[in-house]
Design an enzyme around this catalytic site. Structure first.
Site, PDB file in Angstrom:
ATOM      1  N   SER A   1      54.258 -45.389 -14.425  1.00 26.65           N
ATOM      2  CA  SER A   1      53.507 -45.675 -13.158  1.00 26.65           C
ATOM      3  C   SER A   1      53.099 -47.116 -13.350  1.00 26.65           C
ATOM      4  CB  SER A   1      52.233 -44.711 -13.354  1.00 26.65           C
ATOM      5  OG  SER A   1      51.702 -45.020 -14.440  1.00 26.65           O
TER       6      SER A   1
ATOM      7  N   THR B   1      47.898 -46.191 -11.353  1.00 25.89           N
ATOM      8  CA  THR B   1      47.518 -47.377 -11.739  1.00 25.89           C
ATOM      9  C   THR B   1      46.765 -47.623 -13.013  1.00 25.89           C
ATOM     10  OG1 THR B   1      47.259 -47.886  -9.261  1.00 25.89           O
ATOM     11  CG2 THR B   1      46.001 -49.473 -10.653  1.00 25.89           C
TER      12      THR B   1
ATOM     13  N   THR C   1      50.121 -51.801 -11.396  1.00 25.12           N
ATOM     14  CA  THR C   1      50.744 -50.704 -10.943  1.00 25.12           C
ATOM     15  C   THR C   1      52.126 -51.020 -10.442  1.00 25.12           C
ATOM     16  OG1 THR C   1      50.438 -48.779  -9.349  1.00 25.12           O
ATOM     17  CG2 THR C   1      50.051 -50.852  -8.528  1.00 25.12           C
TER      18      THR C   1
ATOM     19  N   ARG D   1      56.654 -52.072   0.653  1.00 20.86           N
ATOM     20  CA  ARG D   1      55.190 -51.490   0.518  1.00 20.86           C
ATOM     21  C   ARG D   1      54.272 -52.116  -0.591  1.00 20.86           C
ATOM     22  NH1 ARG D   1      51.399 -48.349  -3.102  1.00 20.86           N
ATOM     23  NH2 ARG D   1      50.130 -47.408  -1.530  1.00 20.86           N
TER      24      ARG D   1
ATOM     25  N   THR E   1      41.616 -46.678  -7.935  1.00 23.65           N
ATOM     26  CA  THR E   1      42.727 -45.756  -7.989  1.00 23.65           C
ATOM     27  C   THR E   1      43.067 -44.752  -7.009  1.00 23.65           C
ATOM     28  OG1 THR E   1      44.410 -44.939  -9.776  1.00 23.65           O
ATOM     29  CG2 THR E   1      41.950 -44.045  -9.666  1.00 23.65           C
ATOM     30  N   GLY E   2      44.489 -44.501  -6.948  1.00 24.78           N
ATOM     31  CA  GLY E   2      44.729 -43.459  -5.791  1.00 24.78           C
ATOM     32  C   GLY E   2      45.470 -43.754  -4.632  1.00 24.78           C
TER      33      GLY E   2
END
Length: 339
Positions: free
Chosen positions: A93, A195, A213, A223, A246-247
């Site tokens: 990640s 992240t 990230t 993106r 984060t998320g």
């Protein structure tokens, strides 16, 4: 310090300046009281230094604290801490071993911000493991805040970073399995990404932060999420505090989430209250489909108080303070889906 306390404190300071020589003529009893009042303000501060980070990353916070305890500053600490996860191939990640975009390219986003409000970022960076360190170079060695794509890569190489293949066999295998159906849907707490966001306060009370990230797995080429965007994925105000997100980045960007958390702390909210309000801003939006994605915030204020909050259960924060390096489960908004 909450706004009411701040007003009270500064008002007393103003009175002290006004009476000037009268204080010098006070007896020992009054002098002792003034000293005790001063001590009460000092002891209200939490123990420094401290480090917090998103998710369970004890190795990263341990490295950051090692830097701080050796006399390093908060900026060095967050960079070195984030580099631990960037080099962790098993994480899939962050950095090397990150899951690729739908074309099979691992592309990294990162940013860093210091106590003076200086910042640097890279987006869509290929073939360089330590994106956070490139971001710091952008901040310190260029007149810019952000470099992207091929320009970021060429800059990194010019600064001595060695290009390498970031797609590991494990990540390549996962990508090939994904291509069979080629569908994308975020899975809460396993958003096909994640992240590491890290905040630190050094022994001088100065704050810095970093975020790095590989972004959404199997994303469209090009993106970019919230992580490298100053104010969205990360924001530091050395007078107030700092926050990191984060998320699902698209949702964080829509509310400029980390800046919002810091501004709420400026208004007098605690880090916990500020994180909660920022999450509420997301879930209360008209037509919000928050049940389908996760967002979490962590924050610290100038006093060393911390907070974390998320939409759904199982988000966590790692905190290293007073010799204790621990992973702390975050409180969360959507309790209806859990027993």
């Amino acid at each position: 310090m909450k706004r009411r306390q701040f007003i009270k404190h500064t008002s007393l300071t103003g009175v002290g300046l006004a009476v000037g020589s009268s204080i010098l003529g006070c007896d020992d009893t009054n002098s002792k009281k003034i000293t005790e009042d001063h001590k009460s303000v000092i002891t209200d501060l939490k123990s420094l230094p401290l480090v917090i980070a998103t998710w369970g990353v004890k190795d990263a916070t341990s490295k950051a604290m090692e830097v701080l305890q050796a006399g390093g500053n908060a900026l060095d600490a967050v960079e070195q801490g984030c580099r631990i996860e960037e080099a962790n191939e098993k994480g899939q990640s962050v950095g090397k071993g990150g899951l690729p975009d739908r074309d099979g390219n691992v592309t990294l986003d990162a940013c860093i911000m210091d106590k003076h409000g200086n910042c640097g970022a890279v987006v869509y960076l290929k073939n360089i493991t330590h994106a956070v360190s490139v971001a710091r170079k952008v901040m310190e060695d260029t007149p810019h805040v952000m470099l992207a794509g091929e320009g970021a890569l060429q800059f990194a190489i010019s600064q001595g970073f060695e290009p390498e293949e970031l797609l590991t066999e494990a990540s390549k295998s996962a990508w090939e399995k994904w291509k069979v159906e080629a569908k994308y849907k975020p899975i809460i707490n396993i958003e096909n990404h994640d992240t590491i966001g890290m905040l630190a306060i050094d022994k001088n009370g100065d704050i810095s932060g970093a975020c790095t990230t590989s972004g959404l797995a199997y994303k469209m080429a090009g993106r970019v999420g919230d992580s490298p965007i100053i104010g969205s994925g990360l924001f530091v105000d050395n007078e107030i505090g700092a926050a990191v997100a984060t998320g699902l980045g698209e949702e964080v960007v829509k509310t400029v989430g980390s800046f919002l958390v810091v501004e709420l702390m400026r208004q007098g909210k605690s880090p916990q209250e500020a994180c909660e309000e920022a999450i509420h801003r997301i879930v209360k939006k008209p037509n919000s489909n928050y049940k389908d994605f996760q967002v979490g915030y962590i924050a610290v204020n100038k006093k060393g108080e911390t907070g974390s909050y998320s939409i759904h259960q199982w988000f966590s924060m790692t905190k290293f303070q007073d010799g204790v390096n621990e992973q702390i489960q975050s409180d969360f908004y959507n309790k209806t889906d859990h027993s």
